[in-house]
Design a protein around this motif. Structure first.
Motif, mmCIF file in Angstrom:
data_model
loop_
_atom_site.group_PDB
_atom_site.id
_atom_site.type_symbol
_atom_site.label_atom_id
_atom_site.label_comp_id
_atom_site.label_asym_id
_atom_site.label_seq_id
_atom_site.Cartn_x
_atom_site.Cartn_y
_atom_site.Cartn_z
ATOM 1 N N MET A 1 0.852 -1.187 0.000
ATOM 2 C CA MET A 1 0.000 0.000 0.000
ATOM 3 C C MET A 1 0.884 1.231 0.000
ATOM 4 S SD MET A 1 -3.251 -0.923 2.434
ATOM 5 C CE MET A 1 -4.274 0.375 1.766
ATOM 6 N N ARG A 2 0.336 2.278 -0.526
ATOM 7 C CA ARG A 2 1.031 3.559 -0.554
ATOM 8 C C ARG A 2 0.201 4.590 0.194
ATOM 9 N NH1 ARG A 2 2.935 3.875 -6.881
ATOM 10 N NH2 ARG A 2 4.557 2.289 -6.667
ATOM 11 N N ALA A 3 0.911 5.529 0.811
ATOM 12 C CA ALA A 3 0.217 6.622 1.492
ATOM 13 C C ALA A 3 1.044 7.888 1.402
ATOM 14 C CB ALA A 3 -0.038 6.266 2.954
ATOM 15 N N LEU A 4 0.348 8.985 1.277
ATOM 16 C CA LEU A 4 0.942 10.299 1.380
ATOM 17 C C LEU A 4 0.313 10.920 2.617
ATOM 18 C CD1 LEU A 4 2.839 12.309 -0.103
ATOM 19 C CD2 LEU A 4 0.760 13.361 -0.992
ATOM 20 N N ILE A 5 1.152 11.244 3.609
ATOM 21 C CA ILE A 5 0.666 11.749 4.896
ATOM 22 C C ILE A 5 1.034 13.216 5.017
ATOM 23 C CG2 ILE A 5 0.898 11.524 7.403
ATOM 24 C CD1 ILE A 5 2.087 8.666 5.632
ATOM 25 N N GLN A 6 0.068 14.016 5.398
ATOM 26 C CA GLN A 6 0.326 15.431 5.628
ATOM 27 C C GLN A 6 -0.097 15.787 7.048
ATOM 28 O OE1 GLN A 6 -1.886 16.915 2.107
ATOM 29 N NE2 GLN A 6 0.101 17.683 1.445
ATOM 30 N N ARG A 7 0.812 16.458 7.765
ATOM 31 C CA ARG A 7 0.465 16.961 9.099
ATOM 32 C C ARG A 7 -0.412 18.188 8.881
ATOM 33 N NH1 ARG A 7 5.337 18.948 12.658
ATOM 34 N NH2 ARG A 7 4.866 20.906 11.604
ATOM 35 N N ILE A 8 -1.563 18.200 9.555
ATOM 36 C CA ILE A 8 -2.553 19.255 9.290
ATOM 37 C C ILE A 8 -2.998 19.953 10.570
ATOM 38 C CG2 ILE A 8 -3.470 18.219 7.183
ATOM 39 C CD1 ILE A 8 -5.806 17.121 8.994
ATOM 40 N N SER A 9 -3.426 21.182 10.384
ATOM 41 C CA SER A 9 -4.147 21.891 11.442
ATOM 42 C C SER A 9 -5.617 21.512 11.365
ATOM 43 C CB SER A 9 -3.997 23.404 11.284
ATOM 44 O OG SER A 9 -2.647 23.777 11.386
ATOM 45 N N GLU A 10 -6.087 21.323 10.113
ATOM 46 C CA GLU A 10 -7.469 20.904 9.868
ATOM 47 C C GLU A 10 -7.597 20.435 8.432
ATOM 48 O OE1 GLU A 10 -9.978 24.294 10.436
ATOM 49 O OE2 GLU A 10 -9.028 25.421 8.843
ATOM 50 N N ALA A 11 -8.603 19.600 8.195
ATOM 51 C CA ALA A 11 -8.905 19.140 6.841
ATOM 52 C C ALA A 11 -10.355 18.698 6.791
ATOM 53 C CB ALA A 11 -7.990 17.995 6.438
ATOM 54 N N SER A 12 -10.917 18.771 5.597
ATOM 55 C CA SER A 12 -12.280 18.281 5.394
ATOM 56 C C SER A 12 -12.407 17.783 3.965
ATOM 57 C CB SER A 12 -13.315 19.368 5.671
ATOM 58 O OG SER A 12 -13.189 20.426 4.735
ATOM 59 N N PHE A 79 -6.449 6.496 -5.597
ATOM 60 C CA PHE A 79 -5.845 5.518 -6.505
ATOM 61 C C PHE A 79 -4.762 6.126 -7.388
ATOM 62 C CE2 PHE A 79 -8.740 7.232 -9.612
ATOM 63 C CZ PHE A 79 -8.141 6.982 -10.840
ATOM 64 N N THR A 80 -4.740 7.445 -7.558
ATOM 65 C CA THR A 80 -3.735 8.057 -8.419
ATOM 66 C C THR A 80 -2.328 7.983 -7.822
ATOM 67 O OG1 THR A 80 -4.182 10.272 -7.555
ATOM 68 C CG2 THR A 80 -5.407 9.593 -9.536
ATOM 69 N N LEU A 81 -2.213 7.569 -6.551
ATOM 70 C CA LEU A 81 -0.873 7.340 -5.989
ATOM 71 C C LEU A 81 -0.185 6.175 -6.695
ATOM 72 C CD1 LEU A 81 -1.441 7.793 -2.145
ATOM 73 C CD2 LEU A 81 -0.382 9.395 -3.728
ATOM 74 N N ALA A 82 -0.943 5.370 -7.420
ATOM 75 C CA ALA A 82 -0.383 4.254 -8.176
ATOM 76 C C ALA A 82 0.067 4.695 -9.568
ATOM 77 C CB ALA A 82 -1.418 3.132 -8.298
ATOM 78 N N GLY A 83 -0.024 5.966 -9.854
ATOM 79 C CA GLY A 83 0.261 6.463 -11.201
ATOM 80 C C GLY A 83 1.653 6.142 -11.705
ATOM 81 N N ASP A 84 1.703 5.588 -12.905
ATOM 82 C CA ASP A 84 2.954 5.346 -13.613
ATOM 83 C C ASP A 84 3.127 6.520 -14.572
ATOM 84 O OD1 ASP A 84 4.944 4.637 -15.393
ATOM 85 O OD2 ASP A 84 4.086 2.697 -15.901
ATOM 86 N N THR A 85 4.158 7.303 -14.352
ATOM 87 C CA THR A 85 4.329 8.538 -15.130
ATOM 88 C C THR A 85 5.476 8.444 -16.139
ATOM 89 O OG1 THR A 85 5.683 9.454 -13.356
ATOM 90 C CG2 THR A 85 3.331 9.981 -13.326
ATOM 91 N N LYS A 86 5.715 7.248 -16.670
ATOM 92 C CA LYS A 86 6.770 7.100 -17.676
ATOM 93 C C LYS A 86 6.448 7.918 -18.924
ATOM 94 C CE LYS A 86 8.257 2.604 -16.115
ATOM 95 N NZ LYS A 86 8.118 1.173 -16.296
#
Length: 146
Positions: A1-12, A79-86
């Motif tokens: 699995m892939r994840a992009l984590i951002q430390r936030i003050s708030e999100a919605s 799902f775009t974290l799976a993007g192949d950008t060749k």
């Protein structure tokens, strides 16, 4: 699995103009299940994220986890974290099939909750509008295969 984590003050996150999930302060977690991923991958990723020390302590050093600061998470399927950008047009053939991706996304959220991190979600497969205030900014990329 892939994840992009951002430390936030708030999100919605909104779907059709309605807020369906929110968090803050804490983490925005964009997560993608890849072909071949299993629940063990989701469990491993949730454990890593819950312990990741990216919050400041009293000495202003990143020594605290989201659990340590009593934070929460907004978890969004991406799902775009799976993007192949060749090429010039990304391909997403390495992403898990939608039914498996949804099951792993839901399992990941429950695993993160089991690790002591309160979570809210977007809606899998929906056209979502995500708003956030990135704190730091702090953005971390994680991949269970890396």
């Amino acid at each position: 699995m892939r994840a992009l984590i951002q430390r936030i003050s708030e999100a919605s996150v909104k779907v059709d103009g309605e807020i369906v999930g929110q968090s803050g302060p804490g983490l925005l977690v964009l997560v993608c299940a890849m072909r071949g991923d299993e629940t063990a991958h989701a469990d491993k990723l949730a454990a890593k994220i819950s312990k990741l020390r990216i919050f400041k302590d009293d000495a202003e050093k990143m020594n605290l986890s989201v659990r340590d600061v009593g934070g929460s998470a907004l978890v969004i399927s991406q799902f775009t974290l799976a993007g192949d950008t060749k090429g010039n047009r990304p391909g997403f053939s390495t992403a898990a099939a939608p039914d498996q991706g949804k099951a792993l996304y839901e399992h990941f959220t429950q695993a993160l909750i089991a690790q002591g991190v309160p979570c809210e979600n977007g809606i899998f497969g929906a056209d979502m509008k995500v708003s956030l205030t990135n704190d730091g900014p702090v953005t971390i990329w994680l991949d269970t295969d890396a």
